[in-house]
Design a protein around this motif. Structure first.
Motif, PDB file in Angstrom:
ATOM      1  N   ILE A  10       0.845  -1.193   0.000  1.00 50.31           N
ATOM      2  CA  ILE A  10       0.000   0.000   0.000  1.00 50.31           C
ATOM      3  C   ILE A  10       0.881   1.244   0.000  1.00 50.31           C
ATOM      4  N   VAL A  11       0.542   2.217  -0.848  1.00 50.05           N
ATOM      5  CA  VAL A  11       1.237   3.500  -0.867  1.00 50.05           C
ATOM      6  C   VAL A  11       0.300   4.580  -0.343  1.00 50.05           C
ATOM      7  N   LEU A  12       0.778   5.339   0.633  1.00 45.71           N
ATOM      8  CA  LEU A  12       0.023   6.463   1.186  1.00 45.71           C
ATOM      9  C   LEU A  12       0.505   7.750   0.517  1.00 45.71           C
ATOM     10  N   ARG A  52      -2.352 -10.868   7.980  1.00 46.78           N
ATOM     11  CA  ARG A  52      -1.953 -10.503   6.620  1.00 46.78           C
ATOM     12  C   ARG A  52      -0.655  -9.687   6.680  1.00 46.78           C
ATOM     13  N   HIS A  53       0.328 -10.075   5.872  1.00 47.31           N
ATOM     14  CA  HIS A  53       1.543  -9.277   5.751  1.00 47.31           C
ATOM     15  C   HIS A  53       1.212  -7.996   4.986  1.00 47.31           C
ATOM     16  N   VAL A  54       1.574  -6.862   5.557  1.00 44.23           N
ATOM     17  CA  VAL A  54       1.280  -5.569   4.948  1.00 44.23           C
ATOM     18  C   VAL A  54       2.563  -4.754   4.852  1.00 44.23           C
ATOM     19  N   MET A  55       2.767  -4.135   3.698  1.00 48.31           N
ATOM     20  CA  MET A  55       3.879  -3.213   3.503  1.00 48.31           C
ATOM     21  C   MET A  55       3.296  -1.838   3.191  1.00 48.31           C
ATOM     22  N   LEU A  56       3.666  -0.840   3.990  1.00 44.39           N
ATOM     23  CA  LEU A  56       3.181   0.521   3.789  1.00 44.39           C
ATOM     24  C   LEU A  56       4.323   1.416   3.325  1.00 44.39           C
ATOM     25  N   ILE A  57       4.074   2.159   2.261  1.00 47.30           N
ATOM     26  CA  ILE A  57       5.022   3.145   1.761  1.00 47.30           C
ATOM     27  C   ILE A  57       4.411   4.518   2.003  1.00 47.30           C
ATOM     28  N   ASN A  58       5.073   5.324   2.807  1.00 46.65           N
ATOM     29  CA  ASN A  58       4.554   6.637   3.170  1.00 46.65           C
ATOM     30  C   ASN A  58       5.232   7.707   2.326  1.00 46.65           C
ATOM     31  N   SER A  59       4.460   8.331   1.429  1.00 48.29           N
ATOM     32  CA  SER A  59       4.995   9.353   0.527  1.00 48.29           C
ATOM     33  C   SER A  59       4.207  10.647   0.703  1.00 48.29           C
ATOM     34  N   PRO A  60       4.547  11.430   1.740  1.00 49.61           N
ATOM     35  CA  PRO A  60       3.722  12.590   2.085  1.00 49.61           C
ATOM     36  C   PRO A  60       3.885  13.802   1.189  1.00 49.61           C
TER      37      PRO A  60
END
Length: 206
Positions: A10-12, A52-60
């Protein structure tokens, strides 16, 4: 048709480090992101949410209207690189009281064609004082996927929206093609996924 992935990426995307960090921490259920990090730093954090394995990418900074096209391209590509081979879901973190036409144009520039919007949802972090027509247009463009983050909100509800997006797109993820500044799906050769009889792009993973 059901499709699932073992590692949800997921990309924020947003304009505020603190708001993006709050959303990431809400999803993971812990203080994983630094709300005082520099706005030009793209962070990656892994965790588990409901087994669930979750990967978060934080791009503010990707939705900030004052960054150059070069910065936009580099940040978009970095977000994809950190979520290798690419994100399943993009979350637009928006403030309904500060959503302008410039924000709408930046969203279009980042997400590109309809393919990008098919993987995208809007998350608002504050209650709106009045209806924001620009925000409503962005939500409609994202197939009316909208989550309003409240004190009573549950990460489970948000995770279900992520799951719905993955299923709608048959497990496909987004990429950022060479020289492009926006997200798109991989439209190269198609292959049959082993999970079922669904025919997916080669970007379909489990």
């Amino acid at each position: 048709m059901f499709s699932t992935v073992s590692n949800l990426r997921i990309v924020l995307l947003g304009k505020s480090v603190s708001e993006n960090s709050d959303v990431g921490n809400f999803i993971l259920g812990r203080a994983a992101f630094d709300d005082k990090a520099p706005p030009d730093v793209v962070e990656r954090v892994r965790g588990r949410v409901k087994d669930r394995h979750v990967m978060l990418i934080n791009s503010p900074q990707l939705l900030q209207t004052n960054i150059s096209d070069h910065q936009l391209t580099q940040t978009a590509r970095e977000s994809v690189y950190l979520s290798d081979p690419g994100p399943h879901v993009i979350v637009l973190v928006l403030n309904p009281n500060q959503c302008s036409t410039e924000d709408e144009e930046r969203v279009k520039k980042v997400l590109g064609a309809e393919q990008g919007f098919q993987h995208t949802m809007v998350l608002t972090t504050q209650e709106s004082n009045e209806t924001n027509d620009i925000l409503q247009k962005i939500i409609q463009k994202c197939f009316n996927r909208h989550f309003s983050l409240q004190r009573s909100s549950s990460p489970d509800d948000l995770l279900q929206t992520f799951e719905d997006i993955v299923q709608t797109n048959a497990g496909r993820h987004l990429v950022c093609t060479e020289g492009s500044q926006y997200f798109t799906t991989n439209q190269q050769a198609r292959t049959r996924c082993e999970c079922d009889t669904t025919v997916c792009d080669v970007s379909c993973d489990k």
